[in-house]
Structures are given as C-alpha cells and as structure tokens.
Design an enzyme around this catalytic site. Structure first.
Site, mmCIF file in Angstrom:
data_model
loop_
_atom_site.group_PDB
_atom_site.id
_atom_site.type_symbol
_atom_site.label_atom_id
_atom_site.label_comp_id
_atom_site.label_asym_id
_atom_site.label_seq_id
_atom_site.Cartn_x
_atom_site.Cartn_y
_atom_site.Cartn_z
ATOM 1 N N HIS A 83 0.855 -1.138 -0.124
ATOM 2 C CA HIS A 83 -0.040 0.011 0.219
ATOM 3 C C HIS A 83 0.714 1.319 -0.083
ATOM 4 O O HIS A 83 0.377 2.259 0.771
ATOM 5 C CB HIS A 83 -1.017 -0.003 1.103
ATOM 6 C CG HIS A 83 -1.824 -1.299 1.159
ATOM 7 N ND1 HIS A 83 -3.271 -1.051 0.750
ATOM 8 C CD2 HIS A 83 -1.886 -2.323 1.592
ATOM 9 C CE1 HIS A 83 -3.939 -2.089 0.889
ATOM 10 N NE2 HIS A 83 -3.080 -2.893 1.545
ATOM 11 N N ASN A 156 -10.042 -2.802 2.558
ATOM 12 C CA ASN A 156 -9.970 -2.785 1.056
ATOM 13 C C ASN A 156 -11.209 -2.580 0.286
ATOM 14 O O ASN A 156 -12.176 -2.586 0.920
ATOM 15 C CB ASN A 156 -9.575 -4.138 0.863
ATOM 16 C CG ASN A 156 -7.911 -4.360 0.952
ATOM 17 O OD1 ASN A 156 -7.066 -3.605 1.266
ATOM 18 N ND2 ASN A 156 -7.480 -5.520 0.969
HETATM 19 FE FE1 HDE Z 1 -2.470 -4.795 5.408
HETATM 20 N N1 HDE Z 1 -0.530 -3.860 5.985
HETATM 21 N N2 HDE Z 1 -1.625 -6.690 6.157
HETATM 22 N N3 HDE Z 1 -4.045 -5.593 4.831
HETATM 23 N N4 HDE Z 1 -3.101 -3.032 4.789
HETATM 24 C C1 HDE Z 1 0.008 -2.693 5.708
HETATM 25 O O1 HDE Z 1 1.101 -1.274 7.241
HETATM 26 C C2 HDE Z 1 -0.652 -7.022 6.990
HETATM 27 C C3 HDE Z 1 -4.391 -6.909 4.917
HETATM 28 C C4 HDE Z 1 -4.487 -2.749 4.623
HETATM 29 O O2 HDE Z 1 -3.126 3.590 3.926
HETATM 30 C C5 HDE Z 1 1.079 -2.283 6.429
HETATM 31 O O3 HDE Z 1 1.139 0.802 7.405
HETATM 32 C C6 HDE Z 1 -0.441 -7.999 7.149
HETATM 33 C C7 HDE Z 1 -5.790 -7.131 4.622
HETATM 34 C C8 HDE Z 1 -4.283 -1.381 4.121
HETATM 35 O O4 HDE Z 1 -1.571 3.479 5.471
HETATM 36 C C9 HDE Z 1 1.748 -3.669 7.024
HETATM 37 C C10 HDE Z 1 -1.491 -8.592 6.619
HETATM 38 C C11 HDE Z 1 -6.091 -5.953 4.364
HETATM 39 C C12 HDE Z 1 -3.225 -0.935 4.410
HETATM 40 C C13 HDE Z 1 0.308 -4.618 6.735
HETATM 41 C C14 HDE Z 1 -2.387 -7.540 5.847
HETATM 42 C C15 HDE Z 1 -5.221 -5.043 4.412
HETATM 43 C C16 HDE Z 1 -2.265 -1.985 4.905
HETATM 44 C C17 HDE Z 1 2.188 -1.600 5.611
HETATM 45 C C18 HDE Z 1 -1.907 -10.240 6.597
HETATM 46 C C19 HDE Z 1 -7.639 -5.828 4.183
HETATM 47 C C20 HDE Z 1 -2.447 0.690 4.280
HETATM 48 C C21 HDE Z 1 1.983 -0.334 5.767
HETATM 49 C C22 HDE Z 1 -2.321 -10.619 8.000
HETATM 50 C C23 HDE Z 1 -8.560 -5.939 5.250
HETATM 51 C C24 HDE Z 1 -2.846 1.535 5.171
HETATM 52 C C25 HDE Z 1 1.280 -0.080 6.891
HETATM 53 C C26 HDE Z 1 -2.555 2.745 4.756
HETATM 54 C C27 HDE Z 1 -0.919 -1.409 5.300
HETATM 55 C C28 HDE Z 1 0.459 -5.857 7.217
HETATM 56 C C29 HDE Z 1 -3.492 -7.907 5.245
HETATM 57 C C30 HDE Z 1 -5.379 -3.639 4.193
HETATM 58 C C31 HDE Z 1 2.853 -4.272 6.506
HETATM 59 C C32 HDE Z 1 0.545 -8.735 7.994
HETATM 60 C C33 HDE Z 1 -6.345 -8.444 4.857
HETATM 61 C C34 HDE Z 1 -5.561 -0.515 3.557
HETATM 62 O O5 HDE Z 1 1.666 -3.687 8.326
#
Ligand code: HDE
Length: 696
Positions: A83, A156
């Site tokens: 993202h 999302n």
């Molecule tokens: Fe994220 N995800 N994610 N994700 N995610 C990040 O956090 C992570 C997942 C989502 O506009 C990171 O700040 C893991 C699902 C959004 O700043 C990080 C797993 C969904 C955003 C991270 C998931 C998301 C992130 C990277 C698996 C939808 C952007 C930068 C379990 C429900 C937020 C940050 C923004 C961002 C980890 C899965 C949505 C690395 C470990 C499922 C919208 O922490």
C-alpha cells in the site's frame, strides 16, 4: 480553495506541556516571511555557499549549507511495504441514529454526531511512484478520531482476501511485487511469480475473481466500495457481543474503467485517482460513503454455510441485509502530503470500547504486524505524537521518552501505582475503559487450517455467476491477459485447472483465450456448491447509476464551434452535477461562433478521451478539417468509440469521423447535439455509462 486562503503566517503552536493536546498540524512559518535556518536564525544568502576566494573551496563552517543539505539527504522514509501508493483526505463520520442498543462505542451513541476522520486510499503492489490505474486491490483505510480514542478500520475495496492465515502474507506479497532478480514488473500481478503462488493457493480463488473483475480498476476512489473484510464484534453496555461486517457504500455509485482505458490512463495521467480526489474536494464536491453494517449473532454464524472467521468468504447482502448507520464525508484535502498522507499510521489493533476482534486468523496476524511497520517507517515508537496520528481526545499514560518524543506529562510521577496527589498523581484506570469480550477459547496448540475453511470454490463461483455477461467477459479477458504474461505454460495450466473447480464455463473460456486444451480439474478439498444463489450486489453493472454526478464530460472544440451547443452542454453537465473540461487544438481555447472565447483546460493530446466519462465534439467545418489532420484528435474519437463511450457530436465534425474510419460504425451511442435537447439527451443516455451494444 479555502485552504489556499489560509495566511502562511501562523505561529508555531506552543509545545504541549501535557499529553493530550495533539492533533493539530504544526506549520512552520519562521518569523513571518523571513527565511531562517531550522534554528530560527535569519538567512542572508540562500543562493551561494560560503567559499574562500572566488574559486576556492567551500568553508566547513557554512552551517546553513550543511544543515540544508543534511536535511535534504534525509527527506525519505521507507515507503510502506504494501500500500505504498496512496492518497488521503480529512472528513467526518456522521451517525444517522444512535446504535446504543448494539454497541457502547462512544462515536455511535448520539444521532447526528460527527467524528473527525482521515481516510487513505491506496493500491497494494506498486511503489510510491507507481501509476494509479494498476490492476490491483485498493486499500480503504479509515481513521476515526473518536472521543474514546482512535479507531482504525483498515480495509480494502474487496470484501475478501487472498489468504486465510497471516503467516502466508509475506509469500503473497513477495510473489506479487517485482521479481527479486530482475526488479520488475512494477505494480502488476501479470507475471510468473504471482500466478505461480496463486495457482498453488486454491484459497485465493475467490479473491482472484474479484481481482480480475472490474473492481480492481476503479474509475475513482469516489466510486468504489470499502469493506472491513474481517468479522468484528460490536459490544454493548451490558457486555453482550454481536458479530459485524463493515461496508462503505459510495453515494455516487460504483464505476470502473475498461482495461484498455486503464493502460492508457496510466500514461496520460498516472495520478488520475489522486487528481480526481483532490479536484472533487477542491470543488466542494465532497465524496461520501454510507457505513453499512451486517450484524449477526452466534445462531446466524452457526447456520451460515461458511465460517465467519474465514476472510476468504463474504456474507451476501441478500442473505444478511446491510443496515446503513451513517455517512463518511471527505471535505478537506491535506495541507501537506508527507506530514499527513505519508506519515499516517493505520493499525488494525486501534479499536475503542464497544468494538472488538474475532479470531479471524488474518486479523489476529495483522494486529501483531502493524506496529512493526510503523516503527520501521516512522523510526520511533513516538509516531503516535505526529498530529495525524495523535488522538483528538485527551490521552494520558506513563509511557515516556524515545526518539522524537514531543509530548510529555508534567509532574513528578511516571509510574503507577503511586501515592502522590494533585498534579503529580497522574492518570488512573477507569471502569468504563476498554475490556475485551470474554470469549471462551480452548484447545490443543497446533499449526492447523480448520476444516471449516476448506471450501475454496463455492463463493468464487458465486461471484462469477453474479456478474452480468459483460462483467464475466471482463473477468475472462483479465485472466487471459494476466496468464498470457506468464512465461511458464505449466503455471497457466495449473491456474485453469483450479478455475474448473469454480466455474467450468470460465475455465473453458480462459483456456480458449490462452489457446490451450482444458486441463483436468485440480483436486478440490470441497467441491463448489453450485446451489448458492447469485448476489446482485456483487455486480457493478447490475445496479445502474441514477445520475452521472461527480463524472466528467470532455468537450473537444475548435474555433467557430457552435456557442449554443457548448452552452447547452455546460448547462446539462452542471444540472447533472458533472464537471466539464474543454479540449482544444491550443490550450488558450477556442473562439466560438458567437465571437466569445471559450478557455480550454487541455490541449488536444493532453486530454485524451480516456480521461472522461462522456465526450462531445463540437467543431466548425474548418475546425473538423483541422482535427482530421491531428493524430491525437483522431485517437480521441477512436478511443471513445472503442471504449463504448457516449459521443456527442454536431454534423460539422463529419471530416474527423471520416478520418478515423468510423463513419460506417456510427451507432446509437452517438448523440446529435444539434437536435432539440441534444445535450440533455447525451447526458441522460450516458447514465448507462457505456453504450455496451457497441462492444457486441
Ligand atoms: Fe495490511 N498492511 N496486512 N491488509 N493493509 C499494511 O501497514 C498486513 C491486509 C491494508 O493506507 C502495512 O502501515 C499483514 C488485509 C491497508 O496506510 C503492514 C497482513 C487488508 C493498508 C500490513 C495484511 C489489509 C495496509 C504496510 C496479513 C484488508 C494501508 C504499511 C495478515 C482488510 C494503510 C502499513 C494505509 C498496510 C500488514 C493483510 C489492508 C505491513 C501482515 C487482509 C488498507 O503492516
């Protein structure tokens, strides 16, 4: 825009002496308009560094030079590992009614109450500088600054996910990001590694359907849905819990672009989505979503065909209706992209009393993960002190120090329990503070995937059969496109073998598109339930737009064009709530047949038709003859035609249409603007968004 009216002479706010008054963006303004160093010393010369003699070396004592270059050298922070490419705005959430009966969350108690919000939209795979129209999932992250703390719904635009267990997230993301040896492709899932992984992970099939659908190429952030994805809990004052799924429904309806448009928009305006949000808010056209809840109890969860803890499953709206409980309005762009959009730190574990987690294993893994990423990106555990991340309600605790600490508590104590009184005493716990719902969990400690998560195909099939024929064709086309970029034939075959388990028709059409024989179906742990009813709500085109509000009309004009027609278009667009942009051979504009000058926003070539939802060509005979010689003007028409756009025109543009070779293909999607009510007819016809018949 109001924000530009703000004088740039604000005083730097006094450093807060107690924790709890963060939230305001600190703007530096030095001493009025005087340029100073970071230390506030006025600068006399910012053009030349200090040197010895005319041609001698630079002096080491030039502290201003050193500070300036030092700071510049450190401007970058790590981009988000996923993202990275995103865009954000401020706004508020407003309740339609009190939700006291289902949650004690403070923000939901009072009808009409507004809670400040910050929302960041993003793509997942691309780097910070990648193009907006990549085929990708869009992040929809909402930070609500409630009176009982910040609540982040980090969702999302797709209600399900690729994987069921967070332990596979690094693999998923590695597979979709640029391949590690060559460093490409950027912001694209169309490559071997992604499809290798996806085809080996049948649980991703449902999400792949969404990712290959039009949902993954939205026309604008404003025209897409958002989802909390996981099942959460609402907890009421009595401590009772109900399950909940969160939905954001765009007030302007949903809309997507065609793949060919996406490809061309990425070239014409890689910032298409950012610009759209920035402009809409600047024009006072505030984007709005309604918050919808699907609330259910254990009995529903037990009876439902799938495990509500499985993030690869959704609950169809037709099975469990969505209750709209409020609206999210974005009404203010950021003052500074880096300070706010880049530094905002969403964390799934940021919840407030009245909301709680469930045992969705993906959610649990996320709750563990997000703090790490913020520390990595922002460099200090004090990232919560940054104005965009600080709560807007009072906050107090005994956490202290660390890099870049800007908030501190006055007083003698930094521990608890303590027996000091008065200002020295410090904060204490409260009975109505956050308590976890006391869910009872027990069982052997094992690495397992529950049986109840084993069905990977039923909802993939349901999604496909819920689409209109056009949308199904887009899904087929997307699979064929992506798999054709895959170099290893066995990966293509394996993916089609999986698709057979979801839908035979889809698999056959993809195989045909790839020019391969339909392979044997792969082994499925659970065969798809073909009795699941289609869900109309899963289709974008299934719900026609009520209006084209928020959309864009592009009018290609030349000197001598009919002023009456242009004015008619302006009025029709304004009445619909659309914006109109003028494209002319020269950016200065065109002199219309009544002698008036119509300013243009784009020069032909700079404003291709892919940037507009509806187009019109209003030219004089001479003008059309000129346009017929300009390749970009011909592309304007041929693209609009190929993308099934509604095209308004006047008789005089004939030479241009002839030059494109489309004369014999003019169809009912072409609207004669000179006819009575022509401009209005164009707009009302275009509510269908595209003249789909043209695509056969
Ligand atoms: Fe994220 N995800 N994610 N994700 N995610 C990040 O956090 C992570 C997942 C989502 O506009 C990171 O700040 C893991 C699902 C959004 O700043 C990080 C797993 C969904 C955003 C991270 C998931 C998301 C992130 C990277 C698996 C939808 C952007 C930068 C379990 C429900 C937020 C940050 C923004 C961002 C980890 C899965 C949505 C690395 C470990 C499922 C919208 O922490």
């Amino acid at each position: 825009m109001a924000k530009n009216d703000k004088p740039n002479t604000q005083q730097r706010p006094a450093t807060p002496s107690t924790i709890g008054n963060g939230g305001e963006l600190h703007q530096t303004a030095g001493r009025g308009e005087v340029l100073t160093t970071q230390q506030g010393a006025p600068v006399a010369d910012d053009q030349n560094s200090l040197r010895v003699g005319d041609r001698g070396p630079l002096a080491m004592e030039d502290a201003h030079f050193r500070e300036k270059i030092f700071h510049f050298d450190h401007e970058r922070i790590p981009e988000r590992v996923v993202h990275a490419r995103g865009y954000a705005a401020h706004g508020y959430f407003e309740n339609y009614a009190s939700l006291r009966s289902i949650t004690k969350a403070d923000l939901f108690q009072r009808k009409g109450e507004r809670t400040p919000a910050f929302v960041r939209f993003s793509t997942v795979a691309g780097s910070e500088g990648s193009a907006d129209l990549a085929r990708d999932v869009r992040g929809f992250a909402v930070k609500l600054y409630t009176q009982q703390g910040n609540w982040d719904i980090v969702g999302n635009n797709i209600p399900v996910f690729f994987i069921q267990d967070a332990i596979k997230f690094p693999d998923l993301i590695h597979s979709v990001k640029p391949e590690p040896d060559r460093g490409f492709p950027q912001a694209a899932s169309a490559h071997d590694n992604f499809w290798d992984f996806a085809s080996l992970m049948p649980e991703s099939t449902h999400m792949l359907m969404w990712a290959m659908s039009d949902r993954a190429i939205p026309r604008s952030f404003r025209f897409m849905e958002g989802f909390g994805v996981h099942t959460f809990r609402l907890v009421d004052a009595k401590g009772e819990s109900r399950y909940v799924k969160f939905h954001w429904k765009p007030k302007l309806g949903m809309q997507s672009v065609l793949w060919d448009e996406a490809v061309k928009i990425n070239g014409a305006d890689p910032d298409f989505h950012r610009r759209d949000l920035w402009n809409a808010i600047g024009q006072g056209d505030f984007p709005e979503w309604e918050l919808g809840l699907q609330v259910f109890d254990d009995a529903f969860a037990d009876a439902f065909e799938f495990d509500v803890l499985d993030p690869t499953k959704l609950i169809p709206e037709e099975v469990l209706p969505i209750r709209k409980v409020g609206r999210l309005v974005l009404d203010r762009v950021v003052d500074n992209f880096f300070a706010e959009t880049e530094q905002v730190a969403f964390c799934t574990q940021n919840i407030v009393p009245g909301i709680d987690f469930t045992n969705d294993p993906l959610l649990q893994g996320r709750n563990f993960s997000y703090l790490d990423t913020q520390l990595k990106r922002l460099g200090s555990p004090n990232f919560t002190h940054l104005p965009v991340n600080a709560p807007k309600c009072p906050f107090a605790n005994f956490q202290q120090d660390g890099h870049m600490a800007t908030q501190f508590r006055a007083g003698r104590t930094n521990y608890e329990p303590n027996s000091w009184t008065g200002d020295d005493r410090g904060p204490r716990e409260t009975a109505d503070g956050f308590t976890s719902f006391p869910a009872v969990d027990d069982g052997p400690k094992r690495r397992i995937r529950p049986e109840s998560f084993a069905d990977h195909y039923s909802q993939a099939r349901m999604f496909f059969v819920s689409q209109t024929a056009i949308e199904q064709q887009h899904i087929v086309d997307a699979f064929v496109f992506e798999l054709s970029k895959v170099e290893r034939p066995d990966i293509r075959v394996r993916m089609v073998a999986n698709l057979r388990n979801a839908d035979e028709d889809l698999a056959a059409r993809v195989a045909d598109g790839l020019g391969i024989a339909v392979p044997m179906a792969s082994a499925a742990a659970v065969a798809a339930d073909t009795t699941l009813a289609p869900s109309a709500a899963l289709s974008i085109l299934g719900t026609p737009l009520a209006s084209l509000a928020g959309r864009k009309l592009g009018v290609l004009v030349t000197d001598g064009a009919s002023a009456a027609v242009v004015r008619g278009l302006q009025q029709a667009a304004a009445a619909e709530g659309m914006t109109m942009e003028v494209i002319a051979p020269k950016v200065v504009g065109a002199r219309l047949d009544d002698g008036s000058m119509l300013p243009a926003q784009q020069r032909v070539g700079g404003g291709p038709s892919v940037l507009y939802d509806v187009v019109a060509i209003v030219a004089s005979a001479d003008g059309a003859t000129l346009l017929a010689t300009l390749p970009a003007a011909k592309d304007f028409v041929t693209d609009a035609h190929a993308h099934a756009k509604f095209i308004g025109h006047v008789a005089a543009v004939e030479p241009l249409v002839v030059a494109t070779g489309l004369s014999d293909l003019v169809d009912d999607g072409y609207v004669d603007l000179a006819a009575a009510g022509g401009p209005d007819s164009l707009i009302s016809a275009a509510r269908a968004v595209r003249f789909w018949d043209r695509l056969g």
